[in-house]
Scaffold this active site. Structure first.
Site, PDB file in Angstrom:
ATOM      1  N   ASP A 191       0.866  -1.182   0.000  1.00 29.92           N
ATOM      2  CA  ASP A 191       0.000   0.000   0.000  1.00 29.92           C
ATOM      3  C   ASP A 191       0.898   1.226   0.000  1.00 29.92           C
ATOM      4  OD1 ASP A 191      -2.267   1.841   0.550  1.00 29.92           O
ATOM      5  OD2 ASP A 191      -3.329  -0.022   0.989  1.00 29.92           O
ATOM      6  N   HIS A 281      -3.049   3.383  -4.402  1.00 33.50           N
ATOM      7  CA  HIS A 281      -2.394   2.819  -3.208  1.00 33.50           C
ATOM      8  C   HIS A 281      -0.999   2.273  -3.533  1.00 33.50           C
ATOM      9  CE1 HIS A 281      -5.720   3.128  -0.305  1.00 33.50           C
ATOM     10  NE2 HIS A 281      -6.500   2.987  -1.358  1.00 33.50           N
ATOM     11  N   ASP A 340      -8.937  -0.187  -5.655  1.00 35.62           N
ATOM     12  CA  ASP A 340      -9.830   0.717  -4.930  1.00 35.62           C
ATOM     13  C   ASP A 340      -9.232   2.117  -4.887  1.00 35.62           C
ATOM     14  OD1 ASP A 340      -7.734  -0.368  -3.378  1.00 35.62           O
ATOM     15  OD2 ASP A 340      -8.673   0.328  -1.534  1.00 35.62           O
ATOM     16  N   GLU A 341     -10.119   3.082  -4.661  1.00 30.57           N
ATOM     17  CA  GLU A 341      -9.738   4.447  -4.302  1.00 30.57           C
ATOM     18  C   GLU A 341      -8.632   5.012  -5.207  1.00 30.57           C
ATOM     19  OE1 GLU A 341     -10.898   4.499   0.368  1.00 30.57           O
ATOM     20  OE2 GLU A 341      -8.847   3.878  -0.061  1.00 30.57           O
ATOM     21  N   TRP A 407     -17.086  -3.541  -0.515  1.00 29.99           N
ATOM     22  CA  TRP A 407     -16.698  -2.990   0.797  1.00 29.99           C
ATOM     23  C   TRP A 407     -17.445  -1.715   1.116  1.00 29.99           C
ATOM     24  CZ3 TRP A 407     -13.999   1.663   1.844  1.00 29.99           C
ATOM     25  CH2 TRP A 407     -13.532   2.378   0.723  1.00 29.99           C
ATOM     26  N   TYR A 434     -15.409  -4.105   9.055  1.00 28.82           N
ATOM     27  CA  TYR A 434     -14.089  -3.485   9.161  1.00 28.82           C
ATOM     28  C   TYR A 434     -13.681  -3.508  10.635  1.00 28.82           C
ATOM     29  CZ  TYR A 434     -13.196  -1.975   4.367  1.00 28.82           C
ATOM     30  OH  TYR A 434     -12.893  -1.960   3.029  1.00 28.82           O
ATOM     31  N   PHE A 435     -12.809  -4.438  10.970  1.00 30.77           N
ATOM     32  CA  PHE A 435     -12.480  -4.636  12.382  1.00 30.77           C
ATOM     33  C   PHE A 435     -11.469  -3.607  12.884  1.00 30.77           C
ATOM     34  CE2 PHE A 435     -13.727  -9.426  12.725  1.00 30.77           C
ATOM     35  CZ  PHE A 435     -15.034  -9.082  12.479  1.00 30.77           C
TER      36      PHE A 435
HETATM   37  C1  ACM Z   1     -10.788  -0.197   1.047  1.00 29.04           C
HETATM   38  O1  ACM Z   1     -11.170  -0.133   2.225  1.00 29.04           O
HETATM   39  N1  ACM Z   1     -10.214   0.841   0.492  1.00 29.04           N
HETATM   40  C2  ACM Z   1     -10.961  -1.391   0.249  1.00 29.04           C
END
Ligand code: ACM
Ligand code: ZN
Length: 757
Positions: A191, A281, A340-341, A407, A434-435
């Site tokens: 990441d 990321h 993602d993102e 997610w 999401y822990f």
């Molecule tokens: C994520 O929480 N960006 C997959």
């Protein structure tokens, strides 16, 4: 006479041995589909032998012996192939599909029949859980169990980029997953904050990108560790190195480490799903290879980090080179591309990206994202892999063969859309799975009750759901201890949901089973979050004098407290019974597990009050006023600093129709209570909220966060009391819910019968 007594004693003893097993003494998580108890017990000793009727179960027999030794200290013997052991493992395809097994325990021995070697491992976990939780007599109760899970994909994810977790820590995580029959380990290996896996072709990825100088999260963790005397937040010292006079923090796995972890997981029946997150990321990689990005530098856009440049051919080559090594290391059907993102600002300006968009006939940057994803997916397919991506892979067009990991709870159309198109989907909605999100008094119950399956799917669409997964992102989780604190006891709760699926779950049935697992977690040395103290709110109110009573459900956990604001330590006053108070008292409470490790501090005030006088209001109408301030807020105090967008009257505390996602809402009016009394407000919000009654702050649930419930009390005289409630959501699918309870715990509806303006 003596002889008669002796005979009676022998008879009583024999009867005791054959007493029916009490099902309430068996607390298996996840709950088996079918279980019947019999009479008596099978005693496990160092003379006990384990055999396997099929050669394919040799490793499983050895695993059983290893795990029972670790759990109980008893070393059984593997007797070899055949059915002559006290415990016999055999393959019986007729017991069911993948993951199905049948287990029979009698006084004489144990028979584990499994659909395949993997499901034998699941049966082994059940055998482990049949041993007494408290380390008492080493015997297994007579039972007959037939079992199989509802979901095939029962996943746990761990982010090792934001903070690195050592190989042994990952293996311990796998042990715990296996104990709860979770079978997919999603390893988030790279990441922005660090690259954690050796890639032979690009050694700089670990030499450079596996390390960093302390970032804001690191400094934040260190600050919390100091402020709260909480070692769980300390960065592990063995993850520091000195380079050119600079302290760097990090770590990585060699390919040999990865092979070891993969083999370890395989023995436990767990698949490992690697994720090398791209094209966003990727700041970690860009730190070592600036040329991967559009403008040859790492950076940050409006919301996310600058991605790699899909316009450059070399970028694609690099990504494929990396995945080529990944596929060598992870011999599984699935691998995870992330995706993602992705911040697309650079792509709008970059000449390479413009050219790619033109030559490939793409409409815009969103299509450039899906073009990149498809290029990579083709490479996955060419290597015999199925590609998983986060739900952003729907942007710019979803490939018909990609698997979507949902997610964004707030992206409500993603699952209906993907499953209608025939794509497979894994459910990991951030609202509950999401822990890394903060825990509160209702977290476990909410997690257990929550249905991960979005409404409105037909049966054909549901066929495309592979299963569910919980994710552990680690920005504020720097250590093994903190990781376990955030993951336990959520993991067993989640595992019960994953095994049982969408029918038949009841908290009142589950809760005693969960309680019975704390002694096991103690024996495993898990740094779990102890259960909340019932009836202790942010503010507890009383009139006159009161007895503070903390009835705590975990007998092995010690409560210690101070009343002078200092943080309790192991020498502070222990709670041993009711505490009498007749003035406002601030308690700082800390729980200590049996190994004397401490949980997070709890601060609460027991506030001495008079019943707050009701107000006289000449004229009023039902409901509350609600005003909408449009914007993105971090704090409730910011809401009223922007102009009002629209005004409403609401009959309950709801988001008025027409209010958009970027919202700050302020509800005002009066709440009417029926008698003088202590009232408890319970406020749930995603993101922040704050409640004032009669100008007094009762609940501070402020800040950006997922759904969190906080309760607070106030003493009110019969009649009307001014209420002001602030709530904001950062455009990611918010929730607001306020409930009211009287002194006896009965709920009072907040609706047109009680709300006025
Ligand atoms: C994520 O929480 N960006 C997959
Ligand atoms: Zn570019």
């Amino acid at each position: 006479m003596k002889r008669l007594l002796f005979l009676l004693a022998v008879a009583a003893f024999a009867a005791a041995c054959d007493k029916p097993v009490n099902p309430a003494d068996i607390n298996i998580i996840p709950l088996p589909v079918k279980m019947e108890t019999g009479k008596g017990y099978f005693a496990v000793t160092s003379q006990t032998t384990v055999s396997y009727a099929s050669h394919d179960l040799k490793e499983q027999a050895e695993l059983l012996v290893r795990l029972v030794k670790a759990d109980t200290g008893i070393e059984m013997t593997v007797a070899g192939e055949g059915d002559g052991g006290d415990i016999v493992l055999s393959l019986k395809p007729e017991v069911g599909d993948d993951d199905a097994y049948r287990l029979t325990v009698t006084k004489k021995g144990v028979r584990l029949e499994a659909a395949n070697p993997r499901s034998a491992v699941l049966g082994i976990q059940t055998i482990r859980q049949l041993f007494p939780a408290d380390g008492g007599k080493m015997r297994l109760p007579a039972v007959r169990i037939e079992d199989a899970p509802a979901w095939g994909w029962r996943g746990m994810h761990l982010d090792v980029s934001r903070h690195f977790f050592a190989k042994q820590e990952v293996m311990e995580f796998l042990d715990l997953m296996a104990f709860y029959k979770l079978n997919k380990f999603h390893w988030h290996l790279t990441d922005d904050q660090g690259w954690r896996i050796e890639i032979k072709k690009y050694p700089q990825l670990t030499e450079v990108s596996g390390w960093r100088q302390f970032n804001n999260h690191d400094l934040g963790c260190i600050a919390i560790a100091r402020r709260d005397h909480n070692p769980d937040y300390m960065l592990p010292q063995d993850r520091l190195r000195e380079r050119n006079g600079v302290t760097e923090y990090g770590g990585y796995y060699t390919q040999e480490d990865v092979r070891e972890v993969v083999a370890y997981a395989a023995a436990l029946g767990i698949d490992v799903i690697p994720e090398i997150d791209m094209p966003g990321h990727m700041s970690g990689a860009i730190a070592a290879f600036p040329q991967l990005s559009c403008f040859d530098q790492a950076g940050w856009g409006e919301t996310f980090s600058a991605p790699i440049c899909p316009g450059k051919d070399w970028t694609l080559q690099f990504c494929k080179d990396v995945y080529a090594e990944i596929f060598e290391l992870f011999p599984y059907e699935y691998a995870h591309l992330g995706a993602d993102e992705v911040e697309k600002i650079n792509w709008e300006k970059c000449p390479h990206c413009r050219r790619r968009i033109k030559t490939e006939g793409l409409a815009n940057e969103k299509e450039l994202q899906s073009w990149f994803v498809r290029q990579m997916e083709q490479f996955f397919i060419d290597n015999g892999r199925k590609m998983i991506g986060w739900d952003e892979i729907t942007e710019g067009g979803l490939s018909p063969t990609a698997i979507m990991m949902w997610w964004r709870t707030w992206a409500r159309n993603a699952v209906p859309l993907a499953t209608a198109q025939g794509n497979e989907v894994i459910l990991t909605p951030n609202s509950h799975y999401y822990f890394d999100y903060q825990q509160h008094a209702n977290t476990l119950r909410d997690l257990y009750a929550f249905s991960p399956v979005p409404a409105g799917l037909d049966d054909a669409q549901k066929e495309h759901l592979l299963g569910i997964q919980a994710n552990v992102w680690t920005e504020y989780i720097p250590s093994r201890a903190r990781m376990q604190y955030m993951t336990f006891p959520r993991m067993p709760v989640f595992a019960d949901v994953a095994w049982r699926g969408e029918t038949g779950r009841e908290w009142d049935e589950f809760y005693p089973r969960l309680l019975a697992h704390f002694p096991r977690l103690d024996r495993f040395g898990v740094n779990y979050r102890p259960l909340d103290l019932p009836g202790v709110y942010a503010v507890n109110s009383f009139v006159g004098e009161t007895s503070v009573v903390w009835d705590y459900p975990l007998p092995a956990v010690e409560l210690r407290y101070t009343t002078d604001g200092t943080i309790p330590d192991r020498n502070s006053q222990p709670y041993t019974g009711p505490i009498h108070i007749d003035e406002t008292t601030e308690f700082t409470i800390r729980m200590f597990r049996p190994d004397q490790s401490a949980a997070d501090i709890i601060r609460t005030v027991y506030r001495k009050e008079e019943y707050r006088a009701a107000v006289e209001v000449a004229e009023y109408t039902p409901g509350l006023k609600c005003v909408w301030h449009e914007g993105i807020f971090n704090r409730c105090a910011q809401i009223e600093t922007v102009p009002i967008k629209a005004e409403y009257v609401v009959e309950a505390i709801v988001v008025p129709k027409g209010v958009g996602g970027k919202r700050g809402l302020v509800y005002t009016g009066y709440v009417e209570v029926p008698v003088d009394g202590i009232y408890t407000f319970s406020l749930t919000s995603d993101d922040g909220s704050m409640l004032y009654i009669g100008g007094e702050m009762v609940i501070d649930n402020d800040g950006p966060h997922g759904p969190i419930t906080i309760d607070g009390q106030i003493a009110l005289a019969k009649g009307l009391h001014p209420i002001k409630l602030y709530y904001f959501d950062m455009d990611n699918g918010g929730v607001i819910c306020l409930r009211l309870f009287d002194a006896a715990g009965a709920e009072i509806a907040l609706d047109i019968s009680t709300l006025r303006h």
